[in-house]
Scaffold this motif. Sequence first.
Motif, short mmCIF file in Angstrom:
data_model
loop_
_atom_site.label_atom_id
_atom_site.label_comp_id
_atom_site.label_asym_id
_atom_site.label_seq_id
_atom_site.Cartn_x
_atom_site.Cartn_y
_atom_site.Cartn_z
N TYR A 18 -64.55 -73.04 -55.78
CA TYR A 18 -65.85 -73.75 -55.23
C TYR A 18 -67.14 -73.04 -55.73
O TYR A 18 -68.17 -73.61 -55.29
N GLU A 19 -67.14 -71.83 -55.59
CA GLU A 19 -68.42 -70.98 -55.66
C GLU A 19 -68.92 -70.83 -57.20
O GLU A 19 -68.12 -70.67 -58.08
N ARG A 128 -73.89 -76.39 -61.41
CA ARG A 128 -73.72 -75.23 -60.54
C ARG A 128 -73.80 -73.94 -61.29
O ARG A 128 -73.91 -72.95 -60.57
N THR A 253 -74.98 -72.29 -53.96
CA THR A 253 -73.72 -73.22 -54.49
C THR A 253 -72.82 -73.03 -53.48
O THR A 253 -71.53 -73.63 -53.77
N VAL A 255 -69.98 -73.77 -50.73
CA VAL A 255 -69.30 -74.89 -50.22
C VAL A 255 -68.55 -74.19 -48.88
O VAL A 255 -67.80 -73.35 -49.07
N LYS A 262 -72.12 -78.88 -48.51
CA LYS A 262 -72.73 -78.49 -49.47
C LYS A 262 -74.18 -78.16 -49.30
O LYS A 262 -74.77 -78.55 -48.03
N LYS A 263 -75.16 -77.75 -50.00
CA LYS A 263 -76.58 -77.66 -50.13
C LYS A 263 -77.13 -76.97 -48.73
O LYS A 263 -77.80 -77.14 -47.93
#
Length: 281
Positions: A18-19, A128, A253, A255, A262-263
């Motif tokens: 996820y990163e 990303r 990035t 999560v 996110k964000k």
Amino acid sequence: MTQPQKHTWKTKLHEIIYEADTPAGKSFDVVLLILIFLSVVLVMLESVSTLQAEYGKYFYIGEWLITIFFTIEYILRVISIKKPSAYIFSFYGLIDLISTIPLYLSFFIVGTNALLTIRALRLLRVFRILKVTRYIGEGNKLAKALKDSRPKILVFLFAVMILSVIAGTLMYIVEGPEHGFKSIPVSVYWCIVTLTTVGFGDIAPITALGQFIATIIMIMGYGIIAVPTGIVSAEMAKGDKPKPNAQKLHLNTQVCQNCGAKKHQDSAKYCHECGYSLHYE
């Protein structure tokens, strides 16, 4: 707020999948993007009858290997997050699922292989990795300019439609069915095609008056193309003016492993949705 997470195999897996801030995460995304491109290319080549006849077996094996990889990736994404539903029902979660199941469905439904091209939507993840501030910032400005100019563009398009109906009706009267203008809708279609300077050539005026009108429409087409460009450019010029309360663009990035949010801001230590720690011990 929660304490920093302990580095378990799930947190490590989450960090990789996820990163995009870590070397392992970037490498994983690069491999994923390469396989996505390769899969789409395989589907495209498979549609060529001569290549399919000669290399069909290799296309089939390659697509199965890629599909198995995506299946494993999907399962790992689900088990590495504490609330799987946050990923499963997200936009990318649905895209990942839809891009994985067509080959399996081909056992039961004929013709689902073509759905594999939807995997190209996963290329949106490239942003990303390519954390380039200038392009993301310009993209946001363009989106805002389009949104702000929407009323003007809609009025402009309405005016173009009125013009197309009038010009199409006039061409129907001048040329008539014997020259290909069989009805007013067909004539309007010809007018729109001519205004956009596409010119398919399936219908063309024969009479001198019809050709004169077509010339006027084609010249107007160049001006019509410039109008929306000017509208959007004017809105973008407004957006270039400095604003006292302009918000900083954050490129984090991360999560949240707990809720999938996110964000986050660049300096965030905890999730802005559930308060879960974003860092590991």
